[in-house]
Design an enzyme around this catalytic site. Structure first.
Site, short mmCIF file in Angstrom:
data_model
loop_
_atom_site.label_atom_id
_atom_site.label_comp_id
_atom_site.label_asym_id
_atom_site.label_seq_id
_atom_site.Cartn_x
_atom_site.Cartn_y
_atom_site.Cartn_z
N GLY A 73 0.83 -1.19 0.00
CA GLY A 73 0.00 0.00 0.00
C GLY A 73 0.87 1.25 0.00
N ASN A 153 -7.14 5.01 9.16
CA ASN A 153 -6.68 3.79 9.81
C ASN A 153 -6.63 3.88 11.33
OD1 ASN A 153 -4.63 5.60 8.63
ND2 ASN A 153 -3.20 4.41 9.84
N GLN A 181 -7.59 0.96 4.00
CA GLN A 181 -8.40 0.50 5.13
C GLN A 181 -9.86 0.22 4.74
OE1 GLN A 181 -7.76 -0.47 8.15
NE2 GLN A 181 -5.62 0.15 8.27
N SER A 201 -4.09 -2.63 -0.41
CA SER A 201 -3.02 -3.49 0.10
C SER A 201 -3.61 -4.78 0.65
CB SER A 201 -2.25 -2.76 1.20
OG SER A 201 -1.30 -3.63 1.77
N ALA A 202 -3.10 -5.92 0.17
CA ALA A 202 -3.72 -7.22 0.46
C ALA A 202 -3.76 -7.58 1.94
CB ALA A 202 -2.99 -8.32 -0.33
N CYS A 328 4.04 6.13 16.92
CA CYS A 328 3.71 5.78 15.54
C CYS A 328 4.76 4.83 15.00
CB CYS A 328 3.57 7.03 14.69
SG CYS A 328 5.13 7.83 14.40
C1 PLP Z 1 -1.57 -0.01 6.16
C2 PLP Z 1 -1.86 1.25 5.42
C3 PLP Z 1 -1.03 1.69 4.38
C4 PLP Z 1 0.25 0.98 4.02
O1 PLP Z 1 0.06 -0.26 3.43
P1 PLP Z 1 1.27 -1.31 3.46
O2 PLP Z 1 0.86 -2.38 2.52
O3 PLP Z 1 1.39 -1.77 4.88
O4 PLP Z 1 2.49 -0.58 3.01
C5 PLP Z 1 -1.37 2.82 3.69
N1 PLP Z 1 -2.48 3.51 4.01
C6 PLP Z 1 -3.31 3.13 5.00
C7 PLP Z 1 -4.54 3.92 5.28
C8 PLP Z 1 -3.01 1.99 5.74
O5 PLP Z 1 -3.82 1.63 6.73
#
Ligand code: PLP
Length: 389
Positions: A73, A153, A181, A201-202, A328
């Site tokens: 993501g 998130n 999310q 993101s999976a 964080c």
């Molecule tokens: C987890 C998250 C990401 C990052 O995704 P990854 O695959 O962990 O790099 C980006 N944006 C939001 C809102 C997320 O919750």
């Protein structure tokens, strides 16, 4: 009841065993490089990638050639921001985002600011909502991109993306949304949202870690983030992570097929948690919206006089996995930028706890948390110099 009790599904989720089964052949049998066309295992891998792309596109309401696989993501977010900035820099140098985005967006924007771009970080209301009117007011003739997350998130706020996308379109500005999310907790369709780019993101919806995707609407120009070979139609180099793509695809199909049932279930668990905490712990504050503008699986509370990290350590002793807004991902001791953006004072932001359920969470687990948490808060408060109670 099996321990640990996993209440941190906004951080990551458990891989669904059906997803694992879908991935296995691409490690053991069809291990060829999807760009090697002169033998069967390579050709099979190539065909699988094409199939996964088509199926992912279908799930998101996109066209097959609008889906690009990434390694996360974060990468999808970085690519959207930096790739659009570079491709449209002749047109303008202004980007609009919000102050509660994920660091993948915020840090990409800060990077661009060091390189001649201007970024507006819009404020949010006390529940974390971006006002579409503020977006419209911030647009100038130099604005090339608006990036607002579909859902937050940390505090679960669902943003009015379709409305903001309409404004973006009216002003001929591109619109990206970080939907990482949202997937698994809301129905997401790129056409209905009206966005130009969308990140997923999976591992946030019971797929594997290390694979994501960026939807890029046909006709949108974007510069490469990753240079090298000609994969992803020349837009993103790297040998295809075929097993990862299989996992993302299957997880997305499963989560969408089961979404109505799961939203209902998670909403009930979420509301049970919220009520249980409110009924049993004085001086607590729910962060984020009360109503349907809240992600169905997210609970975030601040507890006066104490530190979120101390709560986490105690919860861990009871086998409960959760997270807090006080430290964080960067490991800094600053309170969460999201909690500060909704107007919490530092000391309240420090005492926050995020609990996030999944479709697999049980009522029994929720009740265990409701029973375990109040004495922990009570004990920590009695140790706190700030507490008079
Ligand atoms: C987890 C998250 C990401 C990052 O995704 P990854 O695959 O962990 O790099 C980006 N944006 C939001 C809102 C997320 O919750």
């Amino acid at each position: 009841m099996n321990k640990p009790i996993y209440m941190d599904n906004n951080a990551t989720t458990k891989l669904d065993s059906r997803v694992f089964e879908e991935m296995k052949p691409y490690f053991t049998e069809i291990y060829g490089n999807a760009s090697s066309k002169f033998y069967e295992t390579g050709r099979k891998a190539e065909a699988a990638v094409a199939d996964f792309r088509e199926r992912v596109a279908k799930q998101l309401g996109a066209k097959t050639n609008e889906i690009y696989f990434t390694a996360s993501g974060c990468e999808a977010d970085n690519w959207a921001i930096k790739g659009i900035a570079n491709a449209y820099k002749e047109k303008g140098n202004h980007i609009i985002t919000s102050s509660i985005e994920h660091h993948a967006i915020l840090s990409s924007c800060e990077f661009l600011e060091k390189n001649g771009f201007e970024v507006t970080y819009l404020p949010v209301d006390s529940e974390g909502r971006v006002n579409p009117k503020d977006v419209e007011d911030a647009i100038t003739d130099k604005t090339i991109l608006i990036s607002i997350m579909t859902a937050n998130n940390e505090i679960g706020t669902i943003e009015p993306i379709a409305e903001i996308a309409r404004i973006a379109k009216e002003h001929k500005v591109l619109m990206h949304t970080d939907a990482v999310q949202a997937i698994g907790h809301m129905k997401i369709n790129v056409a209905e949202l009206g966005v130009d780019l969308l990140s997923i993101s999976a591992h946030k919806f019971h797929g594997p870690k290390g694979v994501g995707a960026l939807y890029i609407r046909n006709g949108v120009k974007i510069s490469n983030l990753i240079h090298g070979g000609g994969q992803e139609r020349g837009k993103r180099a790297a040998t295809e992570n075929v097993a990862g793509m299989a996992g993302l695809c299957k997880a997305l199909e499963l989560t969408n097929a089961e979404i109505d049932k799961n939203i209902e279930k998670m909403t009930a668990l979420r509301d049970r948690l919220i009520k249980g905490i409110r009924d049993n712990i004085p001086e607590c504050r729910l962060n984020g919206p009360e109503n349907e503008d809240r992600l169905c699986n997210n609970v975030n509370f601040s507890f006066k006089y104490i530190e979120g990290e101390s709560i986490l350590m105690m919860l861990d002793m009871y086998g409960i996995c959760a997270s807090s807004g006080s430290a964080c991902a960067s490991g800094s001791l600053d309170p969460s930028h999201v909690l500060l953006a909704i107007g919490l004072p530092h000391e309240i932001a420090h005492g926050s706890l995020r609990l996030s359920v999944s479709g697999e969470t049980t009522e029994e687990e929720v009740d265990y948390v409701i029973k375990t948490l109040p004495p922990i808060v009570e004990r920590l408060r009695h140790m706190s110099p700030l507490y008079e109670g």
